[in-house]
Design a protein around this motif. Sequence first.
Motif, PDB file in Angstrom:
ATOM      1  N   LEU A 201      47.372  16.194  48.028  1.00 47.41           N
ATOM      2  CA  LEU A 201      46.470  15.128  47.605  1.00 47.41           C
ATOM      3  C   LEU A 201      45.392  14.935  48.666  1.00 47.41           C
ATOM      4  O   LEU A 201      45.623  14.328  49.704  1.00 47.41           O
ATOM      5  N   SER A 207      42.252   9.109  46.752  1.00 44.58           N
ATOM      6  CA  SER A 207      43.699   9.222  46.933  1.00 44.58           C
ATOM      7  C   SER A 207      44.391   7.877  46.822  1.00 44.58           C
ATOM      8  O   SER A 207      45.553   7.789  46.448  1.00 44.58           O
ATOM      9  N   LEU A 326      50.081  14.225  51.193  1.00 43.21           N
ATOM     10  CA  LEU A 326      48.825  13.493  51.274  1.00 43.21           C
ATOM     11  C   LEU A 326      48.045  13.903  52.526  1.00 43.21           C
ATOM     12  O   LEU A 326      48.621  14.074  53.598  1.00 43.21           O
TER      13      LEU A 326
END
Lengths: 572, 610
Positions: A201, A207, A326
Amino acid sequence: MAHHQADVIIIGGGIVGCTTAYQLTRAGVDVLLLDRDGIGSGASGRSGGGVRQSARVSEEIPLAKASVALFPDLSDELGVDIEYVQAGNLRVVESLDYRRAMQVDVARQQSHGLDVSWLEVADVLELVPTLRWQSIIGASYCPDDGHCNPLRLVTGFYNKAIEGGTRVLLNCEVQNIVQKDSGLAEVETPAHTATAPVVVLAAGFGSQKLCYQIGYDLPLANVRYESMITEPLPPLFRQMFGVASSDLFFRQTANGGVHFGGGILEETGQEDTHTTSSNLQLAVAHISKLVSDLEKAKLLRTWGGLDPSTPDGMPIIDFLNENVLLASGFCGHGLATGPIVGQYLAQWVQNGVCPEALAPFNRNRFDGWLQTKWTPSGSVAAVLATEDTQIAGAGELDARVPFMTPPKYEEPDEPSGQPKLAVNPQMCTGCRMCEVACSIAHEQETAQAQLRIQVVYPSDDYFLPIVCIHCEERHCLKVCPHEAMQVNEQGAVSIIRENCTSCMECIFACPTGGVTHSPAKSAVVKCDLCDGDPACVRYCPTEAITFRHIDAAASDELATLMTTHLPSRAAR
Amino acid sequence: MYYGYTGNILRVDLGTGTVSRELLELQMAEDFIGGRGLASRLLCQEFDPAADALSPENPLIFGTGPLTGTGAPATSRYVVVCKAPLTGTIACSNSGGFFGPELKFAGYDALIIQGESAEPVYLWIDNRTVQIRPAESLWGKFPTETESALRSLTHPSAKVACIGPGGENLSLLAGVVNDGYRLAARSGVGALMGKKKLKAIAVHGTGSVSLQDPQQFWKAALDMHQKITADPVSFGSFRAYGTASLVSLINEMGAYPTRNFQSDTFEGAAHTSGEALVDGILQRNRACFACPIACTRVSEVKEGPYQGRGEGPEYESIWALGALCGVADLAAVSKANFICGDYGIDTISTGATIACAMELFEKGALPEQELGFPLRFGDAAALVRAVEMTGKREGFGDVLADGSYRLAVRYGHPEFFMGAKKLEMSAYSPRVFQGMALQYATSNRGACHVRGNTVAAELYGIPRYLPPEALEQKEEMVRRPFQNSTAFVDSTGICLFTKFAITHREICALLAPATGLDFNFDRSIEQGDRIWNLERMFNLRAGFTCEDDRLPQRVSEPAVDGPRAGSRAILQEHLQTYYLLRGWDESGRPTRAKLEELGLEDWWGVCNDA
Ligand SMILES: Cc1cc2nc3c(=O)[nH]c(=O)nc-3n(C[C@H](O)[C@H](O)[C@H](O)COP(=O)(O)OP(=O)(O)OC[C@H]3O[C@@H](n4cnc5c(N)ncnc54)[C@H](O)[C@@H]3O)c2cc1C
Ligand code: SF4
Ligand code: SF4
Ligand code: SF4
């Protein structure tokens, strides 16, 4: 609705997404890259192009160093001229107030092995004769830094990724990431679904929404930058520039245009990239003050860009669950680290082990911070204030032992102004009781990340608390651009929390370390003199801090004391 | 949500290089509190006490208490727990400074370090980020050097716990050093750290310790604060003269063991007293985290052959390196103390081992050829030389580095070892303090003074005066208000020195609002008892028996000189009563009923088939 499968799905076609896609496909991994817009349409394509290691938090320095080492060969590797110029980065200091802070910061960076130094104004001008000497005090200088064409950099990686076999879906906004019983993650967009064991991500500010849906509250604040570029001009300088007390940056591109801009911190969660004439005018006025003969140049183009910030100025790179990795929150300088971050992310995805270099950017570091709710000094402060015993002075005093008897201070006959804090290192035992008491009075716990008063240990027999000395000049209040500071009844500068944007101007402006940033509050904190009954003074067991009238000479002495022992910002 | 506790236990396996985080079980916390209790409980679940202390399986556990880092007075303490390399008993060494609170601020209640690294490493804990990093460049460095090197490698205000060269060379006298000078000294815990090739732990924490009821907590903290600062011992003599204020007092009582316990008064005590220290070498006093007392001395010897700088010397160090070796030269004693700090070795055991060597030498049992030089009582230069050799394991230092028990046995005179369970006694003569005699013999880590310092009662009358020579009620006194109580205090994270001014009640008044758990006075007694019994079971399983609850023959013989000539340690008469009061059988084993009362019944089988 079309369905896709891949080994790895990457959300976001910015520098992070594209470098990761490139590295993974190179290693034979089947990658699907999605962007809701086009490649480089986020921060990456709109960025300032600075490739710098300097002026970063300590934890990021190793990462930036490793990335800068890759840049000289990137044009060859990507088969496109990224217009990389390695001519150094200057962070210009415009006012005396910031000079000391910058020198301290240079020392901090040097301690991390960075080749960076402090240049006095004459040396700056020798390096860059086109700057205006009237506006400059000096600058930090890191000769290995430089700049490049950000759009070429991103598309270079993108094209290589495609060449290697990365599949791409553009104009395709991811709306949700769901974990399936199969152990795979499914990514949902209006027209497609796609499944893969791992989702990277890297959607910048985008995000945050996706994280929220999977139950992680990503702590990002939206920072909007406004940039512009002039018509091609004759060569002015080759370096990258930043300014210590503001977000102004500038460089000259390969075709001669001067590319510059700055940031505005926006409180909204909106993702708009509009520009405003007033901000642009400010930036033009600012750069014209620094660079000779620029005011006549024509502006060709202006644009806005967003790059989100985290509370501690470092990105968050971590797995959120078994599937989602992430990498966001690059705080306005993620272009330069992009190439190395892509390498590490690809490694992490492939072998499942967090590369050591990424460890500092884990998300757990905010665990405690986000839980801490700000409470105005309430009941606990009341407890501290109702007890009527002064701590110091009890016990048997022995004249033979020098530190057992605090000196007697004379009150001036005609006290001027209001009483202030005065520190006497000769009495201080370094016990940190003042820190504790202050912290309890304001935060109800010993909160290390938001100290209004902090004890330092310059040597093994000399200790003292660093605290606001309530100077006459009130530099902090003067520089605050957001009306977040006021003078209270005690004559102390205090913070209006709602207005504070964490721009930290005041931290740099105070020569004596009087202001600290509290990540938990997303605001700065400083001594407010506790409604005239300072907790630190009450609990100091040795009268090393007193609250009394002091004259100008004593105040100057205190200022020198604090400035001499002020730890670098990184140490606070 | 955890209060007082951070709720995290960090587990580091140096063998595999893995790091993981576990949650603290609240039931375990309620039963064993934290610090000494909790770490000992963790040790018991991790490790079979019968195994070798220097095996990779022996974990090195760092524990903080629920009060550590809260900011209430003197809440600076952390402990190091493992099976002791020096003694083979359970070890729990305790230290203050700023390292313990920093561990809490970084988010950890305890640290379990298991396995062994092949190469020197250090651990870098930056809040939730934990890394095992190579420490090649730090190996061989003194603690102060290690600390400053690590601060530039990690964070400028990182707090560091490390070993000195003594720990590296597996000296059984080695401790863990934090904040440059402070040692979790006794039992040889530093040797285990050295065996694991773990040079140091650097911590940086920006979190906080959350309190369940801050208002109530701070009421209690203030009350405690006022009691301490109004107390003439804590805030008077300890602040002015440090622990060394005891030198004159104990010597005048005729209870200051001299020349390897051959006498109980030292003619040279005045030269090495707290007052002499203040006049001669003291630069400053210094405090641990949130401590109003500030007993630490920063001192420097500026002239003569023994120049040096550091912290201390503390009362016990002045005694062990001074009177016990017959040395009355404060500069030399300080120098010896600084060298111990540099090498990271325990001053008490080092002094006691050299004193034992002196006696062996003077009595002809230890030939000069082996020593390399004559080592006589009172020879300051020889003392300093021997200490340095011990730190380096150089020449005869190689033998000294393993402590006085092994030395005395090696040269055929085990009776010259002045201690119990291989740990050397400290600076209060058991001939005079009958409470200390029983305490030395029964202490779970060997003959130490901080498992139950009855001198508080027998000298200061805290909690109540019982004359030192009196026998009646001593068993109960040793057991409850001292041994059990100390086990409790050591588990909370508060410094034992506050106990001159406060009692359990004040500490419980902090624990409850800090944690939100049901801590109260009655339970604190039971918790202390539970911890003591758990430690005892560990030792039994490790192979100790009632035969080890003994004192050296020498102290059972009457003192030959001084104001208390004729007094002697009376132990046998006490021992059975003590066992009975503890709920143990006549051979010193906890009965099944006792273990059930304390919820330790799982240990019954473990010990009874051993
Ligand atoms: C004006 C400005 C100047 C800068 N100057 C510099 C500099 O000089 N040096 C430097 O190193 N850095 C600089 N930066 C910072 C740098 O540009 C960024 O940190 C970096 O580009 C971030 O890259 P990224 O890949 O994480 O994010 P981005 O480039 O923002 O990429 C995110 C992508 O994700 C897409 N996306 C978002 N949401 C979704 C969704 N739901 N579904 C699908 N796709 C989605 C977006 O369209 C976007 O393309 C600057 C930034 C700005 C704005
Ligand atoms: S914070 Fe600094 S600048 Fe502001 S009043 Fe205090 S000393 Fe002055
Ligand atoms: S006066 Fe109050 S706010 Fe200022 S440092 Fe002391 S305790 Fe903190
Ligand atoms: S409370 Fe007083 S003695 Fe303690 S650190 Fe602060 S100023 Fe120094």
